[in-house]
Scaffold this motif. Structure first.
Motif, PDB file in Angstrom:
ATOM      1  N   ASP A  12       0.839  -1.194   0.000  1.00 53.35           N
ATOM      2  CA  ASP A  12       0.000   0.000   0.000  1.00 53.35           C
ATOM      3  C   ASP A  12       0.874   1.244   0.000  1.00 53.35           C
ATOM      4  OD1 ASP A  12      -2.430   1.424   0.146  1.00 53.35           O
ATOM      5  OD2 ASP A  12      -2.234   1.612   2.316  1.00 53.35           O
ATOM      6  N   ASN A  13       0.454   2.252  -0.761  1.00 47.10           N
ATOM      7  CA  ASN A  13       1.051   3.584  -0.716  1.00 47.10           C
ATOM      8  C   ASN A  13       2.524   3.609  -1.136  1.00 47.10           C
ATOM      9  OD1 ASN A  13       0.814   6.322  -0.353  1.00 47.10           O
ATOM     10  ND2 ASN A  13       1.254   6.249   1.833  1.00 47.10           N
ATOM     11  N   VAL A  14       2.865   2.858  -2.189  1.00 48.17           N
ATOM     12  CA  VAL A  14       4.216   2.878  -2.752  1.00 48.17           C
ATOM     13  C   VAL A  14       4.115   3.029  -4.269  1.00 48.17           C
ATOM     14  CG1 VAL A  14       5.141   1.436  -0.894  1.00 48.17           C
ATOM     15  CG2 VAL A  14       4.442   0.370  -3.038  1.00 48.17           C
ATOM     16  N   ASP A  15       5.252   3.353  -4.893  1.00 44.70           N
ATOM     17  CA  ASP A  15       5.297   3.485  -6.348  1.00 44.70           C
ATOM     18  C   ASP A  15       5.755   2.202  -7.030  1.00 44.70           C
ATOM     19  OD1 ASP A  15       4.665   6.170  -6.034  1.00 44.70           O
ATOM     20  OD2 ASP A  15       6.760   6.791  -6.074  1.00 44.70           O
ATOM     21  N   ALA A  16       6.665   1.460  -6.366  1.00 42.91           N
ATOM     22  CA  ALA A  16       7.256   0.293  -7.013  1.00 42.91           C
ATOM     23  C   ALA A  16       7.567  -0.787  -5.989  1.00 42.91           C
ATOM     24  CB  ALA A  16       8.534   0.689  -7.744  1.00 42.91           C
ATOM     25  N   VAL A  17       7.475  -2.024  -6.467  1.00 43.66           N
ATOM     26  CA  VAL A  17       7.800  -3.210  -5.663  1.00 43.66           C
ATOM     27  C   VAL A  17       8.845  -3.997  -6.441  1.00 43.66           C
ATOM     28  CG1 VAL A  17       6.904  -5.290  -4.572  1.00 43.66           C
ATOM     29  CG2 VAL A  17       5.406  -3.311  -4.865  1.00 43.66           C
ATOM     30  N   THR A  75      18.965 -31.255  -0.496  1.00 49.39           N
ATOM     31  CA  THR A  75      18.133 -30.456   0.401  1.00 49.39           C
ATOM     32  C   THR A  75      18.050 -29.047  -0.170  1.00 49.39           C
ATOM     33  OG1 THR A  75      18.796 -31.772   2.310  1.00 49.39           O
ATOM     34  CG2 THR A  75      17.875 -29.609   2.767  1.00 49.39           C
ATOM     35  N   TYR A  76      16.821 -28.536  -0.268  1.00 45.80           N
ATOM     36  CA  TYR A  76      16.567 -27.262  -0.927  1.00 45.80           C
ATOM     37  C   TYR A  76      15.758 -26.343  -0.024  1.00 45.80           C
ATOM     38  CZ  TYR A  76      17.907 -29.809  -5.126  1.00 45.80           C
ATOM     39  OH  TYR A  76      18.590 -30.552  -6.047  1.00 45.80           O
ATOM     40  N   ARG A  77      15.871 -25.041  -0.339  1.00 44.11           N
ATOM     41  CA  ARG A  77      14.992 -24.034   0.259  1.00 44.11           C
ATOM     42  C   ARG A  77      14.777 -22.939  -0.771  1.00 44.11           C
ATOM     43  NH1 ARG A  77      18.569 -20.505   4.637  1.00 44.11           N
ATOM     44  NH2 ARG A  77      19.855 -19.427   3.084  1.00 44.11           N
ATOM     45  N   TYR A  78      13.702 -22.203  -0.576  1.00 45.08           N
ATOM     46  CA  TYR A  78      13.401 -21.053  -1.424  1.00 45.08           C
ATOM     47  C   TYR A  78      13.532 -19.805  -0.571  1.00 45.08           C
ATOM     48  CZ  TYR A  78      10.739 -17.750  -4.260  1.00 45.08           C
ATOM     49  OH  TYR A  78      10.349 -16.663  -4.991  1.00 45.08           O
ATOM     50  N   LYS A  79      14.286 -18.846  -1.054  1.00 42.95           N
ATOM     51  CA  LYS A  79      14.488 -17.604  -0.321  1.00 42.95           C
ATOM     52  C   LYS A  79      13.995 -16.455  -1.183  1.00 42.95           C
ATOM     53  CE  LYS A  79      17.796 -15.250   2.544  1.00 42.95           C
ATOM     54  NZ  LYS A  79      19.143 -15.212   3.071  1.00 42.95           N
ATOM     55  N   SER A  80      13.229 -15.565  -0.575  1.00 42.78           N
ATOM     56  CA  SER A  80      12.709 -14.413  -1.312  1.00 42.78           C
ATOM     57  C   SER A  80      12.930 -13.142  -0.513  1.00 42.78           C
ATOM     58  CB  SER A  80      11.214 -14.595  -1.592  1.00 42.78           C
ATOM     59  OG  SER A  80      10.475 -14.501  -0.393  1.00 42.78           O
ATOM     60  N   SER A  81      12.867 -12.027  -1.215  1.00 45.28           N
ATOM     61  CA  SER A  81      12.939 -10.725  -0.554  1.00 45.28           C
ATOM     62  C   SER A  81      12.137  -9.720  -1.369  1.00 45.28           C
ATOM     63  CB  SER A  81      14.389 -10.259  -0.390  1.00 45.28           C
ATOM     64  OG  SER A  81      15.051 -10.234  -1.625  1.00 45.28           O
ATOM     65  N   ILE A  82      11.607  -8.722  -0.673  1.00 48.26           N
ATOM     66  CA  ILE A  82      10.863  -7.662  -1.345  1.00 48.26           C
ATOM     67  C   ILE A  82      11.382  -6.310  -0.865  1.00 48.26           C
ATOM     68  CG2 ILE A  82       8.800  -9.043  -1.717  1.00 48.26           C
ATOM     69  CD1 ILE A  82       7.454  -7.562   0.558  1.00 48.26           C
ATOM     70  N   TYR A  83      11.356  -5.364  -1.774  1.00 44.83           N
ATOM     71  CA  TYR A  83      11.796  -3.996  -1.504  1.00 44.83           C
ATOM     72  C   TYR A  83      10.722  -3.058  -2.020  1.00 44.83           C
ATOM     73  CZ  TYR A  83      16.277  -6.245  -0.816  1.00 44.83           C
ATOM     74  OH  TYR A  83      17.277  -7.073  -0.361  1.00 44.83           O
ATOM     75  N   LEU A  84      10.307  -2.105  -1.196  1.00 44.00           N
ATOM     76  CA  LEU A  84       9.238  -1.170  -1.550  1.00 44.00           C
ATOM     77  C   LEU A  84       9.806   0.236  -1.688  1.00 44.00           C
ATOM     78  CD1 LEU A  84       6.565  -2.361   1.016  1.00 44.00           C
ATOM     79  CD2 LEU A  84       7.129  -3.322  -1.204  1.00 44.00           C
ATOM     80  N   TYR A  85       9.425   0.914  -2.782  1.00 43.40           N
ATOM     81  CA  TYR A  85       9.958   2.236  -3.080  1.00 43.40           C
ATOM     82  C   TYR A  85       8.849   3.247  -3.303  1.00 43.40           C
ATOM     83  CZ  TYR A  85      14.260  -0.334  -4.067  1.00 43.40           C
ATOM     84  OH  TYR A  85      15.354  -1.147  -3.984  1.00 43.40           O
ATOM     85  N   ARG A  86       9.135   4.481  -2.903  1.00 43.07           N
ATOM     86  CA  ARG A  86       8.294   5.618  -3.259  1.00 43.07           C
ATOM     87  C   ARG A  86       9.227   6.752  -3.649  1.00 43.07           C
ATOM     88  NH1 ARG A  86       5.598   8.067   1.244  1.00 43.07           N
ATOM     89  NH2 ARG A  86       4.428   6.156   1.527  1.00 43.07           N
ATOM     90  N   ASN A  87       9.001   7.316  -4.815  1.00 42.25           N
ATOM     91  CA  ASN A  87       9.852   8.393  -5.352  1.00 42.25           C
ATOM     92  C   ASN A  87      11.330   7.984  -5.379  1.00 42.25           C
ATOM     93  OD1 ASN A  87       7.603  10.100  -5.629  1.00 42.25           O
ATOM     94  ND2 ASN A  87       7.789  10.765  -3.508  1.00 42.25           N
ATOM     95  N   GLY A  88      11.579   6.706  -5.656  1.00 38.03           N
ATOM     96  CA  GLY A  88      12.949   6.209  -5.754  1.00 38.03           C
ATOM     97  C   GLY A  88      13.619   5.903  -4.428  1.00 38.03           C
ATOM     98  N   LEU A  89      12.943   6.145  -3.326  1.00 39.55           N
ATOM     99  CA  LEU A  89      13.523   5.900  -2.006  1.00 39.55           C
ATOM    100  C   LEU A  89      12.992   4.596  -1.425  1.00 39.55           C
ATOM    101  CD1 LEU A  89      13.238   9.473  -0.473  1.00 39.55           C
ATOM    102  CD2 LEU A  89      15.281   8.394  -1.424  1.00 39.55           C
ATOM    103  N   LEU A  90      13.882   3.799  -0.843  1.00 37.91           N
ATOM    104  CA  LEU A  90      13.490   2.551  -0.203  1.00 37.91           C
ATOM    105  C   LEU A  90      12.700   2.853   1.066  1.00 37.91           C
ATOM    106  CD1 LEU A  90      13.699  -0.568  -0.040  1.00 37.91           C
ATOM    107  CD2 LEU A  90      15.799  -0.236   1.270  1.00 37.91           C
TER     108      LEU A  90
END
Length: 144
Positions: free
Chosen positions: A70-75, A116-131
Protein backbone atom coordinates in the motif's frame (compact mmCIF):
# COMPACT_ATOMS: atom_id res chain seq x y z
CA UNK A 1 12.32 20.33 48.47
CA UNK A 2 14.72 20.91 45.56
CA UNK A 3 16.34 17.55 46.27
CA UNK A 4 12.99 15.73 46.09
CA UNK A 5 12.15 17.52 42.87
CA UNK A 6 15.50 16.51 41.31
CA UNK A 7 14.95 12.88 42.30
CA UNK A 8 11.47 12.95 40.82
CA UNK A 9 12.82 14.36 37.53
CA UNK A 10 15.60 11.74 37.42
CA UNK A 11 13.13 8.94 38.20
CA UNK A 12 10.74 10.21 35.51
CA UNK A 13 13.53 10.28 32.91
CA UNK A 14 14.63 6.76 33.84
CA UNK A 15 11.08 5.39 33.67
CA UNK A 16 10.43 7.13 30.35
CA UNK A 17 13.70 5.77 28.93
CA UNK A 18 12.94 2.20 30.00
CA UNK A 19 9.38 2.40 28.70
CA UNK A 20 10.43 3.78 25.30
CA UNK A 21 12.88 0.89 24.79
CA UNK A 22 10.26 -1.80 25.37
CA UNK A 23 9.21 -1.74 21.70
CA UNK A 24 11.90 -3.09 19.35
CA UNK A 25 12.10 -1.34 15.99
CA UNK A 26 14.14 -2.75 13.10
CA UNK A 27 14.02 -0.65 9.94
CA UNK A 28 10.34 -0.03 9.46
CA UNK A 29 9.20 -3.29 11.06
CA UNK A 30 7.80 -3.28 14.55
CA UNK A 31 7.93 -6.54 16.46
CA UNK A 32 5.00 -6.65 18.78
CA UNK A 33 3.52 -9.18 21.15
CA UNK A 34 0.09 -10.30 19.98
CA UNK A 35 -0.53 -12.52 22.98
CA UNK A 36 1.60 -14.35 25.52
CA UNK A 37 2.98 -16.94 23.09
CA UNK A 38 2.81 -15.31 19.65
CA UNK A 39 5.08 -12.64 18.20
CA UNK A 40 4.11 -11.01 14.92
CA UNK A 41 5.45 -8.30 12.66
CA UNK A 42 3.54 -5.14 11.90
CA UNK A 43 4.49 -3.60 8.57
CA UNK A 44 3.94 -0.04 7.49
CA UNK A 45 3.41 -0.72 3.77
CA UNK A 46 3.32 -4.51 3.25
CA UNK A 47 -0.21 -5.89 3.27
CA UNK A 48 0.55 -9.41 2.00
CA UNK A 49 3.87 -11.16 1.52
CA UNK A 50 3.83 -14.92 1.09
CA UNK A 51 5.81 -17.67 -0.57
CA UNK A 52 4.94 -21.08 -1.88
CA UNK A 53 7.63 -23.74 -2.39
CA UNK A 54 7.24 -27.38 -3.34
CA UNK A 55 9.07 -30.12 -5.21
CA UNK A 56 6.89 -32.46 -7.27
CA UNK A 57 7.40 -36.15 -7.90
CA UNK A 58 8.63 -35.21 -11.39
CA UNK A 59 11.70 -33.36 -9.97
CA UNK A 60 10.18 -29.88 -10.54
CA UNK A 61 10.79 -27.27 -7.84
CA UNK A 62 8.01 -24.67 -7.97
CA UNK A 63 8.73 -21.30 -6.31
CA UNK A 64 6.26 -18.41 -6.01
CA UNK A 65 6.24 -15.09 -4.17
CA UNK A 66 3.20 -12.82 -3.96
CA UNK A 67 3.32 -9.30 -2.55
CA UNK A 68 0.55 -6.79 -2.12
CA UNK A 69 1.50 -3.40 -0.68
CA UNK A 70 0.00 0.00 0.00
CA UNK A 71 1.05 3.58 -0.72
CA UNK A 72 4.22 2.88 -2.75
CA UNK A 73 5.30 3.48 -6.35
CA UNK A 74 7.26 0.29 -7.01
CA UNK A 75 7.80 -3.21 -5.66
CA UNK A 76 10.95 -5.18 -6.40
CA UNK A 77 10.71 -8.92 -5.68
CA UNK A 78 13.62 -11.37 -5.70
CA UNK A 79 13.50 -15.17 -5.54
CA UNK A 80 16.27 -17.74 -5.25
CA UNK A 81 16.17 -21.52 -5.17
CA UNK A 82 19.05 -22.70 -2.99
CA UNK A 83 20.64 -26.10 -2.47
CA UNK A 84 22.60 -27.09 0.61
CA UNK A 85 26.09 -28.16 -0.45
CA UNK A 86 28.74 -28.92 2.19
CA UNK A 87 26.80 -26.99 4.83
CA UNK A 88 26.36 -23.85 2.70
CA UNK A 89 23.36 -22.56 0.75
CA UNK A 90 24.23 -22.22 -2.93
CA UNK A 91 21.84 -20.49 -5.33
CA UNK A 92 21.00 -22.74 -8.26
CA UNK A 93 18.56 -20.29 -9.80
CA UNK A 94 17.46 -16.74 -9.11
CA UNK A 95 15.06 -14.26 -10.65
CA UNK A 96 13.52 -10.89 -9.95
CA UNK A 97 10.75 -8.60 -11.06
CA UNK A 98 10.19 -4.89 -10.58
CA UNK A 99 6.60 -3.68 -10.79
CA UNK A 100 5.43 -0.09 -10.88
CA UNK A 101 2.38 -0.41 -8.69
CA UNK A 102 1.24 -2.15 -5.54
CA UNK A 103 1.08 -5.85 -6.48
CA UNK A 104 3.81 -8.20 -7.65
CA UNK A 105 4.07 -11.92 -8.28
CA UNK A 106 7.03 -13.98 -9.40
CA UNK A 107 7.00 -17.66 -10.09
CA UNK A 108 9.56 -20.05 -11.50
CA UNK A 109 9.99 -23.79 -11.90
CA UNK A 110 13.38 -25.50 -11.98
CA UNK A 111 14.29 -29.15 -12.36
CA UNK A 112 16.23 -30.52 -9.38
CA UNK A 113 18.02 -33.69 -8.35
CA UNK A 114 18.57 -35.31 -4.96
CA UNK A 115 19.47 -32.94 -2.14
CA UNK A 116 18.13 -30.46 0.40
CA UNK A 117 16.57 -27.26 -0.93
CA UNK A 118 14.99 -24.03 0.26
CA UNK A 119 13.40 -21.05 -1.42
CA UNK A 120 14.49 -17.60 -0.32
CA UNK A 121 12.71 -14.41 -1.31
CA UNK A 122 12.94 -10.72 -0.55
CA UNK A 123 10.86 -7.66 -1.34
CA UNK A 124 11.80 -4.00 -1.50
CA UNK A 125 9.24 -1.17 -1.55
CA UNK A 126 9.96 2.24 -3.08
CA UNK A 127 8.29 5.62 -3.26
CA UNK A 128 9.85 8.39 -5.35
CA UNK A 129 12.95 6.21 -5.75
CA UNK A 130 13.52 5.90 -2.01
CA UNK A 131 13.49 2.55 -0.20
CA UNK A 132 10.61 2.54 2.31
CA UNK A 133 10.48 -1.03 3.57
CA UNK A 134 12.00 -4.43 2.94
CA UNK A 135 11.65 -7.98 4.16
CA UNK A 136 12.95 -11.44 3.33
CA UNK A 137 11.90 -15.01 3.99
CA UNK A 138 13.38 -18.47 3.70
CA UNK A 139 11.11 -21.48 3.31
CA UNK A 140 11.19 -24.69 5.24
CA UNK A 141 13.72 -27.18 3.95
CA UNK A 142 12.72 -29.88 1.50
CA UNK A 143 14.94 -32.93 1.21
CA UNK A 144 14.42 -34.70 -2.07
Amino acid sequence: MKRIFRWMVVLTIILWSVQSKSLTVVGTETHMVLDENVIGVQYLYIETYRDHFEISSTDAASCTTIASVDNVDAVHVYGSLQKEISGQWISIGSWSKKVNGTEAKITNTLMVGPGTYRYKSSIYLYRNGLLLEQDEKASNLISY
